[in-house]
Design a protein around this motif. Sequence first.
Motif, PDB file in Angstrom:
ATOM      1  N   THR A  42       0.837  -1.214   0.000  1.00 14.89           N
ATOM      2  CA  THR A  42       0.000   0.000   0.000  1.00 14.89           C
ATOM      3  C   THR A  42       0.866   1.255   0.000  1.00 14.89           C
ATOM      4  OG1 THR A  42      -1.742  -1.198   1.186  1.00 14.89           O
ATOM      5  CG2 THR A  42      -1.835   1.204   1.238  1.00 14.89           C
ATOM      6  N   ASP A  43       1.919   1.249   0.809  1.00 16.56           N
ATOM      7  CA  ASP A  43       2.822   2.410   0.856  1.00 16.56           C
ATOM      8  C   ASP A  43       3.502   2.617  -0.499  1.00 16.56           C
ATOM      9  OD1 ASP A  43       2.158   2.818   3.478  1.00 16.56           O
ATOM     10  OD2 ASP A  43       3.909   1.739   4.287  1.00 16.56           O
ATOM     11  N   ARG A  46       1.015   4.223  -2.812  1.00 19.18           N
ATOM     12  CA  ARG A  46       0.834   5.626  -2.434  1.00 19.18           C
ATOM     13  C   ARG A  46       2.003   6.474  -2.971  1.00 19.18           C
ATOM     14  NH1 ARG A  46       0.446   5.049   2.670  1.00 19.18           N
ATOM     15  NH2 ARG A  46      -1.840   5.260   2.887  1.00 19.18           N
ATOM     16  N   TYR A  50       1.710   9.578  -5.818  1.00 14.58           N
ATOM     17  CA  TYR A  50       2.146  10.970  -5.693  1.00 14.58           C
ATOM     18  C   TYR A  50       3.257  11.304  -6.693  1.00 14.58           C
ATOM     19  CZ  TYR A  50      -0.859  11.623  -1.694  1.00 14.58           C
ATOM     20  OH  TYR A  50      -1.973  11.749  -0.890  1.00 14.58           O
ATOM     21  N   ARG A 120      -6.935  11.362   4.632  1.00 14.10           N
ATOM     22  CA  ARG A 120      -5.920  11.955   3.751  1.00 14.10           C
ATOM     23  C   ARG A 120      -6.462  12.098   2.326  1.00 14.10           C
ATOM     24  NH1 ARG A 120      -0.473   8.560   4.841  1.00 14.10           N
ATOM     25  NH2 ARG A 120       0.294  10.094   3.298  1.00 14.10           N
ATOM     26  N   GLU A 122      -7.644   9.715   0.446  1.00 16.08           N
ATOM     27  CA  GLU A 122      -7.160   8.603  -0.359  1.00 16.08           C
ATOM     28  C   GLU A 122      -8.104   7.431  -0.150  1.00 16.08           C
ATOM     29  OE1 GLU A 122      -2.400   9.508   0.521  1.00 16.08           O
ATOM     30  OE2 GLU A 122      -3.462   7.826   1.472  1.00 16.08           O
ATOM     31  N   PHE A 124      -8.281   3.036  -1.143  1.00 14.12           N
ATOM     32  CA  PHE A 124      -7.658   1.853  -1.734  1.00 14.12           C
ATOM     33  C   PHE A 124      -8.738   0.777  -1.881  1.00 14.12           C
ATOM     34  CE2 PHE A 124      -4.372   4.199   0.429  1.00 14.12           C
ATOM     35  CZ  PHE A 124      -3.270   4.104  -0.384  1.00 14.12           C
ATOM     36  N   ALA A 138      -4.840   2.489  -5.831  1.00 11.10           N
ATOM     37  CA  ALA A 138      -4.716   3.645  -4.944  1.00 11.10           C
ATOM     38  C   ALA A 138      -5.244   4.861  -5.701  1.00 11.10           C
ATOM     39  CB  ALA A 138      -3.262   3.859  -4.536  1.00 11.10           C
ATOM     40  N   THR A 140      -6.829   9.096  -5.595  1.00 10.29           N
ATOM     41  CA  THR A 140      -7.057  10.384  -4.945  1.00 10.29           C
ATOM     42  C   THR A 140      -7.503  11.386  -6.013  1.00 10.29           C
ATOM     43  OG1 THR A 140      -6.150  12.039  -3.443  1.00 10.29           O
ATOM     44  CG2 THR A 140      -4.711  11.291  -5.200  1.00 10.29           C
TER      45      THR A 140
END
Length: 467
Positions: A42-43, A46, A50, A120, A122, A124, A138, A140
């Motif tokens: 997941t990180d 993310r 970005y 945030r 976001e 998922f 992911a 946004t």
Amino acid sequence: MGPRSLTARVLMLATLWSAFALVVIAIVISQLYRQSAERAFTDLLRAQLYNVINSITIGDDNKLSGSPQLGDLRFSQPETGWYWIIEPLGTFAATPLSSSSLGTSNISVPSILTVPFNNRYERFYPATDAFKNHVLVAETEVVLDGEGRAARFRVSGNLSVVEDDIQAFSRNLYIALAVFGFGSLAVNGLAILYGLQPLDAARRSLDKVRRGDAERLEGEFPREIMPLANDINALIESNRRIVERARMQVGNLAHSLKTPIAVLLNEARMLDKVQSDLVRSQAEAMQAQVQSYLNRARIAAQRESLLARTEVEPVLERLVRVIRRLNPDKEFHLTVFPAIVALAMEQQDVEETIGNLLENASRFCKTGVWITATPASAPSGDETEAARRYWIEMTIEDDGPGLEPDQIREALKRGRRLDESKPGAGLGLSIVREITTEYQGQLELGRGTHGGLRAKLLLPGLAKDAA
């Protein structure tokens, strides 16, 4: 019901606990690694999301422009499940952008009600692309300029990467735990066997006492077992003193009564026949009763002793040899099974019991007598400590006329003789039953396979490994 062996019991419990602990550890570690891998995935999405946001701007032609460089070739290879997608929102009518790996396909977007944004902004969610890849998306939404024009940014990654990584880790984990588990079991087994060696030494020492090779437990024992060994030695010594004292008292009583009874028998000869027969019969009955109760007292004192032990085969061979000399015209067949070693009885009681039965069988048989000694189960209906002992069954069978059930009941009564033409006092079977009962055994009379009387004795014995 657990195993009788203490070593087997401890090994079984240690094995079960180790197996259970290793299974739990494997499950817990696998779950923890899965959570860590999914969080890292997941990180990663993310961070890539970005990176895409930072690479996109609105150009002078009011179109989305930019070329995200994520450093991963999978975003440029088709059907990989690794995609990035940029879609204008609202009145912003620019052309959407996507990675070359997506081609002309797209990934459906769930409603905000179904998968809401987090704090945030976001969200998922899992999805399936046009190529049947299971992916994690992911997403946004970002405002791109001061005019309020916004776009939806999405980056997806193939979940098979996470699953393959988790499976590889779990496989290596299970192999490592299995090797560790088998090694631990081997070490635990050796430690348990080494730790229980003093108990095995105590058992062997106690077996020596049973066999008569030693008079007490001998050897060096740990301090946890030493009090038990000392108590057993004290018990053996106390039992020996009790037996010796009982024997001495029995001997003293027999000696003190022997003379008065002999005087009565001698004086009876000087009376007339009627009175002489009466006094003599009563004195002989008194002598038999005294001897019977003296035997009972001696057997009761010796019955639970560790030192009461009589070798079976030598005693039977000696008795058969003696009775064969007295009856040269009869045949005697002796069979002792190899597992039979010793009886937990005094030799005098064994000889008196078997001797009485052999004498009766040789007296009434036609051609021969058959003697057999075999291992046996506990007496029927016995639920006491005696049920866990080792038992020996002895049968003495002849080919004589035998006895009917009512005759058997009569023969077991003290002083009763069914055949007055044969010598005897009518006490043999009664004595056999009394001695057998005192040792918690059984006497059973019935018709044998050779047509005559079969006497079956169930007597306490010592197993081959204990003897």
